[in-house]
Design a protein around this motif. Structure first.
Motif, PDB file in Angstrom:
ATOM      1  N   LYS A  28       0.822  -1.165  -0.128  1.00  0.00           N
ATOM      2  CA  LYS A  28      -0.204  -0.004  -0.201  1.00  0.00           C
ATOM      3  C   LYS A  28       0.889   1.273   0.081  1.00  0.00           C
ATOM      4  O   LYS A  28       0.454   2.269  -0.604  1.00  0.00           O
ATOM      5  CB  LYS A  28      -0.859  -0.260   1.026  1.00  0.00           C
ATOM      6  CG  LYS A  28      -1.782   1.241   1.325  1.00  0.00           C
ATOM      7  CD  LYS A  28      -2.637   1.212   2.431  1.00  0.00           C
ATOM      8  CE  LYS A  28      -2.201   2.046   3.663  1.00  0.00           C
ATOM      9  NZ  LYS A  28      -3.021   2.582   4.211  1.00  0.00           N
ATOM     10  N   THR A  40      -4.678   5.692  -1.706  1.00  0.00           N
ATOM     11  CA  THR A  40      -4.644   4.415  -0.906  1.00  0.00           C
ATOM     12  C   THR A  40      -3.861   4.862   0.527  1.00  0.00           C
ATOM     13  O   THR A  40      -3.992   3.950   1.268  1.00  0.00           O
ATOM     14  CB  THR A  40      -3.589   3.562  -1.511  1.00  0.00           C
ATOM     15  OG1 THR A  40      -2.483   4.123  -2.061  1.00  0.00           O
ATOM     16  CG2 THR A  40      -4.282   2.906  -2.696  1.00  0.00           C
ATOM     17  N   ALA A  43      -6.502   4.684   2.774  1.00  0.00           N
ATOM     18  CA  ALA A  43      -7.446   3.794   2.981  1.00  0.00           C
ATOM     19  C   ALA A  43      -6.813   2.342   3.921  1.00  0.00           C
ATOM     20  O   ALA A  43      -5.543   2.253   3.576  1.00  0.00           O
ATOM     21  CB  ALA A  43      -7.860   2.963   1.660  1.00  0.00           C
ATOM     22  N   SER A  44      -7.441   1.662   4.436  1.00  0.00           N
ATOM     23  CA  SER A  44      -6.826   0.416   4.908  1.00  0.00           C
ATOM     24  C   SER A  44      -6.027  -0.530   3.878  1.00  0.00           C
ATOM     25  O   SER A  44      -6.559  -0.456   2.997  1.00  0.00           O
ATOM     26  CB  SER A  44      -7.716  -0.341   5.850  1.00  0.00           C
ATOM     27  OG  SER A  44      -8.859  -1.158   5.051  1.00  0.00           O
ATOM     28  N   PHE A  47      -8.955  -2.918   2.619  1.00  0.00           N
ATOM     29  CA  PHE A  47      -9.926  -2.408   1.633  1.00  0.00           C
ATOM     30  C   PHE A  47      -9.099  -2.346   0.253  1.00  0.00           C
ATOM     31  O   PHE A  47      -9.804  -2.633  -0.575  1.00  0.00           O
ATOM     32  CB  PHE A  47     -10.288  -1.100   2.172  1.00  0.00           C
ATOM     33  CG  PHE A  47     -11.108  -0.271   1.127  1.00  0.00           C
ATOM     34  CD1 PHE A  47     -12.463  -0.659   0.951  1.00  0.00           C
ATOM     35  CD2 PHE A  47     -10.580   0.755   0.261  1.00  0.00           C
ATOM     36  CE1 PHE A  47     -13.331   0.113   0.295  1.00  0.00           C
ATOM     37  CE2 PHE A  47     -11.470   1.504  -0.450  1.00  0.00           C
ATOM     38  CZ  PHE A  47     -12.889   1.090  -0.762  1.00  0.00           C
ATOM     39  N   THR A  50      -9.056  -5.628  -1.068  1.00  0.00           N
ATOM     40  CA  THR A  50     -10.422  -6.150  -1.386  1.00  0.00           C
ATOM     41  C   THR A  50     -10.746  -5.765  -2.868  1.00  0.00           C
ATOM     42  O   THR A  50     -11.344  -6.487  -3.696  1.00  0.00           O
ATOM     43  CB  THR A  50     -11.299  -5.762  -0.386  1.00  0.00           C
ATOM     44  OG1 THR A  50     -11.256  -6.470   0.964  1.00  0.00           O
ATOM     45  CG2 THR A  50     -13.044  -6.209  -0.681  1.00  0.00           C
ATOM     46  N   LEU A  51     -10.275  -4.407  -2.963  1.00  0.00           N
ATOM     47  CA  LEU A  51     -10.809  -3.819  -4.395  1.00  0.00           C
ATOM     48  C   LEU A  51      -9.776  -4.613  -5.311  1.00  0.00           C
ATOM     49  O   LEU A  51     -10.464  -4.844  -6.490  1.00  0.00           O
ATOM     50  CB  LEU A  51     -10.343  -2.386  -4.287  1.00  0.00           C
ATOM     51  CG  LEU A  51     -11.459  -1.433  -3.675  1.00  0.00           C
ATOM     52  CD1 LEU A  51     -10.928  -0.026  -3.669  1.00  0.00           C
ATOM     53  CD2 LEU A  51     -12.576  -1.409  -4.291  1.00  0.00           C
ATOM     54  N   THR A  92     -13.715   9.134  -5.933  1.00  0.00           N
ATOM     55  CA  THR A  92     -12.497   9.072  -5.150  1.00  0.00           C
ATOM     56  C   THR A  92     -11.345   9.941  -5.587  1.00  0.00           C
ATOM     57  O   THR A  92     -10.773  10.785  -4.853  1.00  0.00           O
ATOM     58  CB  THR A  92     -11.950   7.631  -5.033  1.00  0.00           C
ATOM     59  OG1 THR A  92     -13.026   6.747  -4.367  1.00  0.00           O
ATOM     60  CG2 THR A  92     -10.562   7.675  -4.267  1.00  0.00           C
TER      61      THR A  92
END
Length: 127
Positions: A28, A40, A43-44, A47, A50-51, A92
């Protein structure tokens, strides 16, 4: 028209696979330093991964059901899901000040909408 839909699905599948692999396997912190990946940082890891997995599944869903002729209706369903994903991506990128990526996501959205329209309508696999 069928050929154009296959080409669009192939292009979108390549984009989805590339994006999915990068979000799933690239750290990340490294993604946050790339153009368009600034989001990013906020974001975790779960997450983002998962995307990435969803994008890999989208790549598979745009091609495989039609190729193996098992539940080919999943192709336009996947395209509709991609449209929704791109709406989220555009929101986003607007929030993070990346307008050129909004335009790129709009192009991907248009490709997905074309696939959904074509495969639900005139070039349906069930017709």
């Amino acid at each position: 028209m069928n050929l154009a839909l296959w080409i669009a699905a192939g292009l979108l599948a390549v984009v989805a696979l590339a994006g999915g692999i990068s979000k799933t396997f690239v750290p990340k912190e490294k993604l946050a330093g790339t153009p368009g990946g600034e989001w990013t940082a906020h974001a975790s890891v779960g997450f983002v991964r998962t995307l990435g997995v969803l994008e890999i599944l989208a790549a598979v869903g745009l091609i495989l059901p039609a190729v193996v002729d098992i539940a080919p209706v999943l192709v336009p369903v996947t395209a509709v899901c991609w449209v929704l994903l791109m709406v989220g991506a555009m929101i986003t990128h607007v929030r993070h000040g990346s307008p050129r990526f909004v335009l790129l996501n709009l192009i991907y959205l248009a490709l997905a909408a074309f696939i959904a329209w074509g495969r639900f309508g005139p070039e349906s696999f069930t017709a």
